[in-house]
Design a protein around this motif. Structure first.
Motif, mmCIF file in Angstrom:
data_model
loop_
_atom_site.group_PDB
_atom_site.id
_atom_site.type_symbol
_atom_site.label_atom_id
_atom_site.label_comp_id
_atom_site.label_asym_id
_atom_site.label_seq_id
_atom_site.Cartn_x
_atom_site.Cartn_y
_atom_site.Cartn_z
ATOM 1 N N TRP A 1 -45.883 55.622 -36.433
ATOM 2 C CA TRP A 1 -45.654 56.149 -38.046
ATOM 3 C C TRP A 1 -46.926 56.205 -38.531
ATOM 4 O O TRP A 1 -47.825 55.057 -38.633
ATOM 5 C CB TRP A 1 -44.595 55.186 -38.372
ATOM 6 C CG TRP A 1 -43.367 55.244 -38.006
ATOM 7 C CD1 TRP A 1 -42.699 54.508 -37.059
ATOM 8 C CD2 TRP A 1 -42.495 56.374 -38.133
ATOM 9 N NE1 TRP A 1 -41.428 54.719 -36.951
ATOM 10 C CE2 TRP A 1 -41.273 56.186 -37.491
ATOM 11 C CE3 TRP A 1 -42.394 57.618 -38.795
ATOM 12 C CZ2 TRP A 1 -40.261 57.060 -37.423
ATOM 13 C CZ3 TRP A 1 -41.316 58.471 -38.769
ATOM 14 C CH2 TRP A 1 -40.254 57.980 -38.124
ATOM 15 N N GLU B 1 -36.599 58.066 -47.410
ATOM 16 C CA GLU B 1 -36.313 57.451 -46.371
ATOM 17 C C GLU B 1 -37.500 56.929 -45.569
ATOM 18 O O GLU B 1 -37.212 56.239 -44.321
ATOM 19 C CB GLU B 1 -35.538 58.637 -45.464
ATOM 20 C CG GLU B 1 -34.238 59.108 -45.971
ATOM 21 C CD GLU B 1 -33.390 60.009 -45.249
ATOM 22 O OE1 GLU B 1 -33.696 60.293 -43.928
ATOM 23 O OE2 GLU B 1 -32.429 60.553 -45.662
ATOM 24 N N TYR B 2 -38.630 57.275 -45.653
ATOM 25 C CA TYR B 2 -39.844 57.210 -44.869
ATOM 26 C C TYR B 2 -39.926 55.575 -44.583
ATOM 27 O O TYR B 2 -40.136 55.188 -43.381
ATOM 28 C CB TYR B 2 -41.075 57.844 -45.391
ATOM 29 C CG TYR B 2 -41.940 57.981 -44.204
ATOM 30 C CD1 TYR B 2 -42.068 58.798 -43.315
ATOM 31 C CD2 TYR B 2 -43.371 57.078 -44.487
ATOM 32 C CE1 TYR B 2 -43.101 58.960 -42.373
ATOM 33 C CE2 TYR B 2 -44.189 57.090 -43.478
ATOM 34 C CZ TYR B 2 -44.107 57.985 -42.388
ATOM 35 O OH TYR B 2 -45.306 58.087 -41.377
ATOM 36 N N ILE C 1 -37.782 62.544 -47.574
ATOM 37 C CA ILE C 1 -38.778 62.062 -47.279
ATOM 38 C C ILE C 1 -39.361 60.632 -48.152
ATOM 39 O O ILE C 1 -39.332 59.736 -47.174
ATOM 40 C CB ILE C 1 -40.103 63.192 -46.922
ATOM 41 C CG1 ILE C 1 -39.805 64.484 -46.104
ATOM 42 C CG2 ILE C 1 -41.242 62.499 -46.463
ATOM 43 C CD1 ILE C 1 -40.708 65.225 -46.149
ATOM 44 N N LEU D 1 -36.376 61.924 -38.698
ATOM 45 C CA LEU D 1 -36.837 62.145 -39.793
ATOM 46 C C LEU D 1 -38.536 62.669 -38.982
ATOM 47 O O LEU D 1 -38.850 63.671 -40.012
ATOM 48 C CB LEU D 1 -37.549 60.685 -40.525
ATOM 49 C CG LEU D 1 -37.924 61.213 -41.731
ATOM 50 C CD1 LEU D 1 -36.988 61.937 -42.887
ATOM 51 C CD2 LEU D 1 -38.652 59.801 -42.590
ATOM 52 N N MET E 1 -44.668 55.419 -51.197
ATOM 53 C CA MET E 1 -43.932 56.661 -51.327
ATOM 54 C C MET E 1 -43.171 56.861 -52.759
ATOM 55 O O MET E 1 -42.140 57.477 -52.910
ATOM 56 C CB MET E 1 -42.454 56.515 -50.513
ATOM 57 C CG MET E 1 -42.616 56.475 -49.113
ATOM 58 S SD MET E 1 -43.001 58.187 -48.325
ATOM 59 C CE MET E 1 -44.894 57.981 -47.489
ATOM 60 N N PRO F 1 -47.616 60.306 -44.446
ATOM 61 C CA PRO F 1 -47.163 61.721 -43.674
ATOM 62 C C PRO F 1 -47.466 62.655 -44.620
ATOM 63 O O PRO F 1 -48.046 62.684 -45.618
ATOM 64 C CB PRO F 1 -45.576 61.461 -43.843
ATOM 65 C CG PRO F 1 -45.363 60.487 -44.944
ATOM 66 C CD PRO F 1 -46.582 59.573 -45.015
ATOM 67 N N VAL G 1 -45.729 62.827 -38.926
ATOM 68 C CA VAL G 1 -45.480 61.658 -39.521
ATOM 69 C C VAL G 1 -46.421 60.769 -38.525
ATOM 70 O O VAL G 1 -46.032 59.462 -38.579
ATOM 71 C CB VAL G 1 -44.030 60.986 -39.282
ATOM 72 C CG1 VAL G 1 -43.179 62.103 -40.422
ATOM 73 C CG2 VAL G 1 -43.438 61.494 -37.908
ATOM 74 N N LYS H 1 -39.892 53.757 -40.565
ATOM 75 C CA LYS H 1 -41.146 53.108 -40.318
ATOM 76 C C LYS H 1 -40.522 51.722 -39.487
ATOM 77 O O LYS H 1 -41.263 51.158 -38.642
ATOM 78 C CB LYS H 1 -42.144 52.945 -41.225
ATOM 79 C CG LYS H 1 -42.653 54.064 -41.568
ATOM 80 C CD LYS H 1 -43.928 53.737 -42.609
ATOM 81 C CE LYS H 1 -45.117 52.981 -42.246
ATOM 82 N NZ LYS H 1 -46.008 52.838 -43.138
ATOM 83 N N VAL I 1 -39.712 66.314 -40.553
ATOM 84 C CA VAL I 1 -41.026 66.619 -41.270
ATOM 85 C C VAL I 1 -41.603 67.796 -40.341
ATOM 86 O O VAL I 1 -42.339 68.574 -41.119
ATOM 87 C CB VAL I 1 -41.714 65.504 -41.373
ATOM 88 C CG1 VAL I 1 -43.198 65.573 -41.695
ATOM 89 C CG2 VAL I 1 -41.221 64.417 -42.417
#
Length: 573
Positions: free
Chosen positions: A63, A15-16, A12, A29, A94, A67, A58, A20, A33
């Motif tokens: 987005w 890659e988040y 997560i 994704l 992140m 998250p 998420v 987005k 989640v």
């Protein structure tokens, strides 16, 4: 230990930010989640599935900046918008992950959040690695600051140094134990501070009592009193009251509807002696709410009605169960004397983790504004004969209408030496609603909402012939019922939906023309997967194999009455 959970969290964080930049809808994704991570957490032995709701997000439609993945005890909350729970929060950049003991920010006031935060920090002893300060940093957005404000305790992880799987799991196990300890603290605090006499069994001493056990207890108690009702009938009443605290019991006179309610309440510790069970006989001359709620006399003084006194008592002891039985409810027109209560009941909303309503009576009238408390359960008994009034759709839409016409005079088992069953007094949390909005159910039971809506749309196509189709309120409350049933595994999905159709949809049907016959014939086909053929000798086998046998049987009765008398209604057997 395999590093599955650790890998999921790292995935997560890695890659988040890239995700987005992509379209939100259908992104892998998001599904990861919402589904994969909660599923992995649910496998941990210290997270019993029947007690916790685990959900991830998420964002909704777009987005989210932050998250999250939440672990909620169902006795406290099933929505991240209210109450307190354990939640993983990912920082906006992140770079950081926080395992937090936090609160819902949407439906909780700042004052309540401060109070709960201080209680958690002062009353629960935690490991040294758990921080109880305001130094958590999630980002600069307003949502990030709200999450920080709601956080009572947290453990932080740097993406550059995420600990081993064993450490992550141990940290979560410990945080869940602190969560459970605080729940116990709150229950003890209530018993010590609010009750003069500890007549309520404390939940921490009663953890074995699942909803299934509780239904067994209620059923055994009623049976010991000499009344025969099936366990499924008790389950249905239990689920109906959880769905909405207003239920109607209909049927011919003498089937024990009044006693059923009295013994149901008494089995849970609510009796006439302690004031938690009250019977109010309805008079035929009631044409407004004054007899029930009260009125201002010629001197300008407010004279309390019987229901007002009960509401005040229930408000003073918000965690005790209070039952009101409106006996022979339809001797007067329900819409006349009960309209205000029905309207206010629909105003229920979450506020500071509690269910509140609009004012039922104003402060100017009574000296103190009066709301309907969430621990008050109103049950009406009705007989359908020439002395009573029919119900409007306004009433039927707002209640589960349970029919009690079955009589088994040959059942004499109660004359045997049946062992006396002791009541178990429980707190309101056992029966109170967890869902007020469809989005609450969808967050935890999306498959039920989708599956049920598809089924109800088919039924609605038939109902539209007579403008008897259901609206959003009925759909939502059926989903609530089915979600509660799923949580406690009390009935099969089809059996539970059968009860909902029978008591939320079919009572709306009445009429005498060919459109009624066409509608009922189509419903028979939906419920049985068989065509209705007049004069057929296969009805019995149709009902035995029906998807919804109770509803199919009622439709068959209504069709026969239509053929014989030229008129039919749910209320005519």
């Amino acid at each position: 230990m395999d590093s599955v959970f650790r890998g999921q969290l790292i995935k997560i964080m890695n890659e988040y930010l890239g995700a987005k930049k992509d379209a939100f809808g259908g992104h892998h994704l998001g599904s990861f989640v919402r589904n994969e991570v909660p599923k992995e957490i649910s496998e941990f032995s210290f997270i019993p599935n029947n007690q916790f709701v685990i959900t991830g997000s998420v964002g909704q439609g777009n987005w989210a900046a932050i998250p999250w993945i939440a672990i909620m005890n169902k006795n406290v909350t099933v929505s991240t918008q209210r109450g307190y729970y354990i939640v993983y929060l990912f920082s906006e950049d992140m770079d950081w992950l926080y395992l937090t003991f936090a609160q819902g920010v949407t439906e909780t006031s700042k004052e309540e959040m401060v109070k709960v935060k201080e209680e958690i920090r002062e009353s629960i002893t935690m490991d040294n690695k758990v921080r109880k300060d305001e130094k958590i940093f999630l980002g600069n957005s307003s949502k990030a600051k709200q999450y920080v404000f709601s956080t009572a305790a947290y453990i932080e992880y740097d993406i550059k140094n995420i600990p081993a799987e064993e450490v992550l799991v141990t940290d979560l196990k410990n945080m869940v134990s602190y969560y459970e300890e605080y729940i116990t603290f709150k229950n003890k605090q209530y018993v010590l501070n609010e009750l003069e006499e500890p007549v309520v069994i404390k939940e921490e001493d009663n953890s074995y009592l699942t909803s299934s056990n509780l239904v067994d207890q209620i059923h055994s108690y009623i049976t010991s009193k000499g009344f025969y009702y099936s366990k499924e009938e008790v389950i249905n009443l239990f689920l109906s009251l959880k769905t909405k605290p207003f239920v109607i019991l209909s049927g011919i006179s003498g089937t024990g509807k009044t006693k059923m309610v009295q013994w149901f309440a008494e089995s849970l510790g609510a009796t006439e002696e302690n004031g938690q069970f009250n019977l109010i006989p309805i008079r035929p001359d009631w044409n407004d709410g004054s007899e029930l709620l009260g009125y201002v006399d010629i001197k300008g003084d407010f004279k309390e009605g019987p229901l007002t006194r009960i509401i005040k008592n229930a408000n003073e002891s918000p965690r005790l169960l209070y039952f009101v039985l409106l006996d022979e409810m339809n001797l007067a027109r329900v819409e006349y004397y009960f309209s205000d209560i029905l309207s206010v009941m629909e105003s229920r909303q979450w506020q500071n983790g509690k269910i509140v309503t609009s004012n039922l009576l104003s402060k100017e009238m009574t000296g103190d504004s009066l709301k309907i408390p969430s621990n008050l359960y109103i049950i009406g008994t009705v007989n359908m004969d020439e002395t009573t009034h029919p119900f409007s759709k306004k009433v039927l839409d707002r209640a589960n209408t349970i029919e009690f016409n079955r009589v088994e005079l040959g059942n004499l088992s109660f004359l045997d030496d049946i062992e006396e069953v002791t009541p178990i007094a429980v707190l309101n949390e056992r029966l109170s609603s967890k869902f007020l909005h469809l989005k609450d159910v969808y967050q935890t039971h999306p498959e039920i909402v989708i599956k049920t809506t598809e089924g109800l749309e088919k039924i609605n196509k038939s109902l539209q012939l007579m403008n008897a189709h259901i609206g959003y309120r009925v759909r939502d409350e059926i989903c609530f019922y089915l979600a509660y049933n799923e949580d406690d595994q009390l009935m099969k999905y089809e059996d539970a939906l059968d009860h909902c159709i029978l008591q939320k949809i079919l009572p709306r049907i009445t009429g005498s023309d060919s459109r009624v016959e066409q509608m009922l014939t189509e419903l028979y086909r939906i419920f049985t997967n068989k065509e209705f053929v007049e004069g057929s000798d296969s009805f019995e086998s149709d009902l035995e194999t029906a998807i919804y046998p109770y509803s199919a049987k009622k439709v068959l009765e209504m069709l026969r009455r239509l053929k014989e008398d030229g008129f039919t209604s749910f209320w005519i057997s």
